[in-house]
Design an enzyme around this catalytic site. Structure first.
Site, short mmCIF file in Angstrom:
data_model
loop_
_atom_site.label_atom_id
_atom_site.label_comp_id
_atom_site.label_asym_id
_atom_site.label_seq_id
_atom_site.Cartn_x
_atom_site.Cartn_y
_atom_site.Cartn_z
N CYS A 41 -10.86 4.86 33.56
CA CYS A 41 -11.58 5.20 34.79
C CYS A 41 -12.81 4.32 34.97
O CYS A 41 -13.33 4.17 36.06
CB CYS A 41 -12.00 6.66 34.77
SG CYS A 41 -10.66 7.72 34.26
N ALA A 65 -5.91 16.77 35.39
CA ALA A 65 -7.07 17.26 34.63
C ALA A 65 -8.37 17.16 35.43
O ALA A 65 -9.27 17.98 35.27
CB ALA A 65 -7.19 16.51 33.31
N THR A 66 -8.48 16.16 36.30
CA THR A 66 -9.71 16.04 37.11
C THR A 66 -9.87 17.26 38.01
O THR A 66 -10.95 17.85 38.08
CB THR A 66 -9.68 14.73 37.96
OG1 THR A 66 -9.78 13.62 37.07
CG2 THR A 66 -10.84 14.69 38.94
N THR A 109 1.59 23.88 48.38
CA THR A 109 2.99 23.99 47.95
C THR A 109 3.16 23.38 46.56
O THR A 109 2.70 22.28 46.30
CB THR A 109 3.90 23.25 48.95
OG1 THR A 109 3.76 23.88 50.22
CG2 THR A 109 5.36 23.32 48.52
#
Length: 404
Positions: free
Chosen positions: A328, A75-76, A243
């Site tokens: 975080c 998500a970051t 990739t």
């Protein structure tokens, strides 16, 4: 019962055993380990097919077209790609962005970076319930506003924003709407055929999938354009080179499929456990829920225990894996910026604990948590001179403290 009891599902979730089992089939020589971009042999074709199936599963979770799903590292990265991608592509149209003070750091710090590049960002303050009223959003919009970025479910207090109504406003005002759905995808029903959301960030590890994989939904009709932030082989339709990690993507797809199938039953069970936890601790004096009591995700409970210092409470609750603030920022001793934005003073913000409940939480664990919390709060308050003064009827706001 395994100790410590895990009540920090908003920080991350364990990988569902069904997901882990599926992922194992995509790593070794015996499995499907090829590069999905290898078009010249079966190893590549099989890997590409696995990625396509997973892309469909993620799209089905939010009722989107699979071609609107871009795989990222989480998500970051999705937040960065969405916000920077829009800002850099549409900068000739305008340089004004709107967000809120209670967003995740991945959104706030991305906006700060854009400010250094000459963009203007309005950071809106929520009401005391953690929600930003739609009138406030509309009032902040200008001719040169290109983007509104708002989270669906807040990671610290669990409050839910009405993305349907906000999407309608953004579409009417011709403002691109980005939603950080890291805490809601797989937990709340999302229908992007109905909701006028243009960009949506999703994380696998918040819905019992692996870490290190996420997705960004990018609307095709009306088409949203992004400038890439990662350059290379032009994977993911040029939006995100690199990739593709087949085993991670397969894990995310499987997690999305399970989340969609089990959402209703999971939520009913989680809500029961959340209510059991709150019913067990709400009798403790000077205990308050942070954020709107109704408009919130059922697995989240952020509680302030007045006259108890957060860090000492965390140490007293060593049998419970909980956090103060988000994962975080839980390593810092600063009070939660989300709770400060709600208008809580430093003391109340410092005395808050986030409990988040999930798929593998049991009744036995909740009961043990209630017992531990009640006992710990009692012991800590016995040692607190402030609690004693409060119980004696002293108005602490009038006390003049001596400066040493």
């Amino acid at each position: 019962m395994k100790l410590p009891i895990y009540l920090d599902y908003a920080a991350t979730t364990p990988v569902d055993p069904r997901v882990a089992e599926k992922m194992m089939q995509y790593m070794t020589m015996d499995g499907i380990f090829g590069n999905p971009a290898s078009r010249s042999h079966r190893y590549g074709w099989q890997a590409e097919e696995a990625v396509d199936i997973a892309r469909n599963q993620v799209a089905e979770l939010i009722n989107a077209d699979p071609r609107e799903i871009v795989f990222t590292s989480g998500a970051t990265e999705s937040d960065n790609l969405a916000i920077k991608g829009v800002a850099h592509f549409y900068h000739k149209k305008g340089k004004h962005i709107i967000t809120s003070k209670t967003e995740h750091k991945a959104v706030l710090d991305t906006c700060r970076q854009l400010e250094r590049e000459g963009f203007e960002v309005t950071y809106l303050e929520p009401e005391s319930n953690g929600i930003i009223p739609i009138e406030k959003l509309e009032a902040a919009m200008r001719e040169d506003t290109i983007l509104l970025s708002l989270m669906h479910v807040n990671n610290e207090i669990g409050v839910i924003h009405d993305i349907d109504a906000i999407g309608e406003l953004c579409r009417a005002k011709k403002v691109i709407f980005h939603v950080d759905a890291a805490q809601s995808a797989g937990k709340l029903p999302i229908d992007l055929q109905k909701s006028k959301v243009d960009l949506m960030s999703i994380s696998a590890h918040k819905m019992y999938g692996p870490k290190g994989i996420g997705a960004l939904y990018v609307r095709r009709k009306p088409r949203i354009r992004l400038e890439a932030t990662m350059h290379g082989g032009g994977h993911e339709r040029g939006m995100r080179s690199g990739t593709l990690a087949t085993h991670q993507i397969v894990g995310m797809g499987e997690a999305a499929a399970i989340a969609k199938a089990d959402m209703e039953s999971d939520n009913a069970r989680i809500r029961r456990l959340r209510d059991r936890l709150w019913d067990g601790i709400k009798h403790i004096e000077e205990t308050y829920i942070n954020g709107d009591a109704e408009q919130r995700y059922c697995g989240s409970l952020n509680v302030s225990f007045n006259f108890v210092e957060g860090e000492s409470l965390m140490m007293a609750l060593k049998d419970l894996a909980v956090s103060s603030g988000s994962a975080c920022t839980s390593a810092s001793l600063e009070p939660s910026y989300v709770l400060r934005a709600l208008g809580l003073d430093d003391e109340m913000a410092h005395s808050s604990i986030r409990f988040s409940i999930g798929r593998f939480t049991t009744e036995e664990e909740i009961d043990h948590a209630i017992e531990t919390i009640t006992k710990s709060i009692g012991q800590l308050r016995e040692m607190s001179p402030l609690w004693e003064m409060f119980k004696d009827g002293v108005d602490l706001s009038t006390v003049q403290w001596a400066h040493h």
